[in-house]
Design an enzyme around this catalytic site. Structure first.
Site, PDB file in Angstrom:
ATOM      1  N   ASP A  48       0.848  -1.202   0.000  1.00 37.33           N
ATOM      2  CA  ASP A  48       0.000   0.000   0.000  1.00 37.33           C
ATOM      3  C   ASP A  48       0.882   1.250   0.000  1.00 37.33           C
ATOM      4  O   ASP A  48       0.666   2.193  -0.771  1.00 37.33           O
ATOM      5  CB  ASP A  48      -0.902   0.050   1.237  1.00 37.33           C
ATOM      6  CG  ASP A  48      -1.931  -1.075   1.305  1.00 37.33           C
ATOM      7  OD1 ASP A  48      -1.523  -2.231   1.531  1.00 37.33           O
ATOM      8  OD2 ASP A  48      -3.130  -0.784   1.117  1.00 37.33           O
ATOM      9  N   GLU A  71      -5.266   7.704   0.443  1.00 38.40           N
ATOM     10  CA  GLU A  71      -5.651   6.964   1.649  1.00 38.40           C
ATOM     11  C   GLU A  71      -4.534   6.880   2.683  1.00 38.40           C
ATOM     12  O   GLU A  71      -4.797   6.946   3.880  1.00 38.40           O
ATOM     13  CB  GLU A  71      -6.100   5.542   1.278  1.00 38.40           C
ATOM     14  CG  GLU A  71      -6.584   4.798   2.514  1.00 38.40           C
ATOM     15  CD  GLU A  71      -7.169   3.425   2.230  1.00 38.40           C
ATOM     16  OE1 GLU A  71      -6.806   2.809   1.220  1.00 38.40           O
ATOM     17  OE2 GLU A  71      -7.986   2.978   3.049  1.00 38.40           O
ATOM     18  N   ASP A 132      -6.485   5.540  -4.100  1.00 35.12           N
ATOM     19  CA  ASP A 132      -6.423   4.412  -3.161  1.00 35.12           C
ATOM     20  C   ASP A 132      -5.350   3.485  -3.734  1.00 35.12           C
ATOM     21  O   ASP A 132      -5.584   2.824  -4.741  1.00 35.12           O
ATOM     22  CB  ASP A 132      -7.779   3.700  -3.058  1.00 35.12           C
ATOM     23  CG  ASP A 132      -7.790   2.697  -1.914  1.00 35.12           C
ATOM     24  OD1 ASP A 132      -6.700   2.334  -1.441  1.00 35.12           O
ATOM     25  OD2 ASP A 132      -8.889   2.283  -1.509  1.00 35.12           O
ATOM     26  N   ILE A 134      -3.964   0.690  -2.808  1.00 30.24           N
ATOM     27  CA  ILE A 134      -4.511  -0.666  -2.914  1.00 30.24           C
ATOM     28  C   ILE A 134      -5.916  -0.613  -2.353  1.00 30.24           C
ATOM     29  O   ILE A 134      -6.111  -0.422  -1.152  1.00 30.24           O
ATOM     30  CB  ILE A 134      -3.678  -1.716  -2.150  1.00 30.24           C
ATOM     31  CG1 ILE A 134      -2.314  -1.894  -2.823  1.00 30.24           C
ATOM     32  CG2 ILE A 134      -4.428  -3.062  -2.129  1.00 30.24           C
ATOM     33  CD1 ILE A 134      -1.480  -3.027  -2.245  1.00 30.24           C
ATOM     34  N   THR A 137      -7.479  -4.167   0.345  1.00 29.81           N
ATOM     35  CA  THR A 137      -6.275  -4.712   0.979  1.00 29.81           C
ATOM     36  C   THR A 137      -6.523  -6.118   1.537  1.00 29.81           C
ATOM     37  O   THR A 137      -5.656  -6.986   1.475  1.00 29.81           O
ATOM     38  CB  THR A 137      -5.777  -3.769   2.096  1.00 29.81           C
ATOM     39  OG1 THR A 137      -5.454  -2.507   1.496  1.00 29.81           O
ATOM     40  CG2 THR A 137      -4.529  -4.303   2.775  1.00 29.81           C
ATOM     41  N   SER A 258     -13.036  -4.756  -3.885  1.00 23.84           N
ATOM     42  CA  SER A 258     -12.489  -3.522  -4.468  1.00 23.84           C
ATOM     43  C   SER A 258     -13.244  -2.987  -5.671  1.00 23.84           C
ATOM     44  O   SER A 258     -14.286  -3.489  -6.067  1.00 23.84           O
ATOM     45  CB  SER A 258     -10.997  -3.706  -4.831  1.00 23.84           C
ATOM     46  OG  SER A 258     -10.839  -4.188  -6.155  1.00 23.84           O
ATOM     47  N   ARG A 275     -24.154  -1.700  -3.522  1.00 26.25           N
ATOM     48  CA  ARG A 275     -23.699  -1.609  -2.133  1.00 26.25           C
ATOM     49  C   ARG A 275     -24.777  -0.876  -1.358  1.00 26.25           C
ATOM     50  O   ARG A 275     -25.025   0.310  -1.598  1.00 26.25           O
ATOM     51  CB  ARG A 275     -22.365  -0.872  -2.030  1.00 26.25           C
ATOM     52  CG  ARG A 275     -21.940  -0.665  -0.566  1.00 26.25           C
ATOM     53  CD  ARG A 275     -20.581  -0.047  -0.447  1.00 26.25           C
ATOM     54  NE  ARG A 275     -19.545  -1.007  -0.818  1.00 26.25           N
ATOM     55  CZ  ARG A 275     -18.239  -0.737  -0.795  1.00 26.25           C
ATOM     56  NH1 ARG A 275     -17.816   0.444  -0.427  1.00 26.25           N
ATOM     57  NH2 ARG A 275     -17.369  -1.647  -1.117  1.00 26.25           N
ATOM     58  N   ASP A 288     -12.522   5.520  -2.888  1.00 26.08           N
ATOM     59  CA  ASP A 288     -13.073   4.187  -3.119  1.00 26.08           C
ATOM     60  C   ASP A 288     -14.038   4.157  -4.298  1.00 26.08           C
ATOM     61  O   ASP A 288     -14.571   3.084  -4.626  1.00 26.08           O
ATOM     62  CB  ASP A 288     -13.786   3.671  -1.864  1.00 26.08           C
ATOM     63  CG  ASP A 288     -12.803   3.289  -0.765  1.00 26.08           C
ATOM     64  OD1 ASP A 288     -11.668   2.905  -1.099  1.00 26.08           O
ATOM     65  OD2 ASP A 288     -13.167   3.393   0.418  1.00 26.08           O
TER      66      ASP A 288
HETATM   67 MG   LIG Z   1      -6.523   1.070   0.344  1.00 25.59          MG
END
Ligand SMILES: [Mg+2]
Length: 346
Positions: A48, A71, A132, A134, A137, A258, A275, A288
């Site tokens: 990350d 992030e 972001d 990663i 994660t 993700s 979501r 995100d």
């Molecule tokens: Mg992240």
């Protein structure tokens, strides 16, 4: 000033391509990918930090001084107690950043800020990169899907997106849990199509992605978060039941980590990324959703919240005015929104 979208997209592509080479190497070597835990208890890995450093450094090298809302911060790595993690980050970064030193890496990570910086007039800036390094994660640690997500937000609207999905196959038959050796990167800006290319080849051929569509006569194929906490499961179950009562067939959500979810909807492998809000108070972070939602929209999808409101990236580091996400082509997107609206009245 309208930014030069092609120049920005090229810089973003190069940045995520180089960073994806690091994340791929770290994920394949569990010894190096060791999980760290930040003070807020969220998992993070050396990948990350390394990915954020490389992306910030490459953007700065290509574009000059950049405003980056991201992030990660270097606070964890600057703690002398975490010197081993810092050394591991430097080692992981060196193959794509020859001669990198610990100070370079820390400085590059901190090009990014975790809040929206103020502009010259003291107001929160409305145009910035958001990252972001990663996303997913937990999926990364599990050996599953994850993505590197970089977007440029101009006056509150994402206009450039680079979404690297190192484990997503060009072969839509390949199971998501079976990491692809090549991966895909999706690229888009506000005035063009979506391009797709091999993930870690920044000079590879760019193909125009075909617009997403839903096969006639089939069920609506949902895709949702791998992590149950990201979704209100009971709402999804009630929605599926309710739609089935009205004769609409719905395939229960496939679970996927993700912003890869936006990519699979953009290419028509699933119909709707849903979501539901995990709580009334929860708000999504801009990094995100900025890159993924632009990719999906440029592929012909709608990306709204569960009330059908456009995602508003001008309200700070979270989508303050939005709850949950519904993303898909107009037909199935409308069916899911209608089903959700009916739920609130029963
Ligand atoms: Mg992240």
């Amino acid at each position: 000033v309208i930014p030069d979208l092609d120049v920005m997209l090229k810089a973003a592509h190069e940045a995520v391509s180089l960073a994806a080479r690091i994340t791929r190497a770290v994920q394949r070597d569990p010894q190096r990918g060791h999980r760290l835990t930040k003070s807020d208890d969220s998992p993070v890995t050396i990948a990350d930090f390394a990915a954020q450093a490389v992306i910030a450094d490459r953007l700065s090298a290509r574009l000059g001084r950049v405003t980056l809302v991201a992030e990660e911060s270097a606070r964890y790595l600057r703690d002398p107690a975490h010197a081993a993690a810092l050394a591991a980050c430097v080692e992981a970064t060196a193959p794509v950043w020859p001669g990198v030193r610990a100070e370079d890496l820390l400085g590059a990570i901190d090009v990014g800020t975790t809040s929206i910086p103020l502009d010259a007039s003291g107001e929160p800036t409305r145009s910035f990169w958001t990252l972001d390094p990663i996303d997913g994660t937990k999926g990364f640690i599990r050996g599953h899907q994850y993505s590197l997500c970089l977007a440029y937000v101009h006056e509150g609207v994402p206009v450039v997106a680079a979404l690297a999905c190192p484990n997503l196959s060009a072969d839509v038959q390949r199971p998501y849990e079976d990491p692809d050796p090549v991966g895909l990167t999706f690229l888009a800006h506000a005035q063009g199509p979506v391009w797709v290319t091999a993930c870690d080849d920044r000079h590879g051929r760019l193909d125009v992605l075909e617009r997403a569509h839903t096969p006639a006569g089939g069920p609506i194929r949902l895709v949702g978060s791998y992590t149950a906490a990201h979704n209100n499961e009971s709402t999804v179950n009630r929605l599926v039941r309710r739609l089935e009562e009205t004769g609409v067939r719905v395939q229960r959500p496939q679970r996927l980590d993700s912003q890869v979810k936006y990519a699979v909807v953009a290419r028509g492998q699933a119909d709707v990324f849903l979501r539901t809000p995990r709580s009334a108070a929860y708000r999504e972070n801009i990094w995100d959703h900025a890159a993924g939602s632009l990719i999906a929209r440029r592929a012909g999808c709608l990306a709204t919240d569960v009330l059908g409101k456009d995602l508003d990236f001008s309200r700070g580091v979270t989508l303050e005015d939005n709850q949950g996400i519904v993303c898909g082509p107009a037909g199935p997107h409308g069916v899911i929104l209608g089903g959700l609206a009916a739920l609130t009245t029963v």
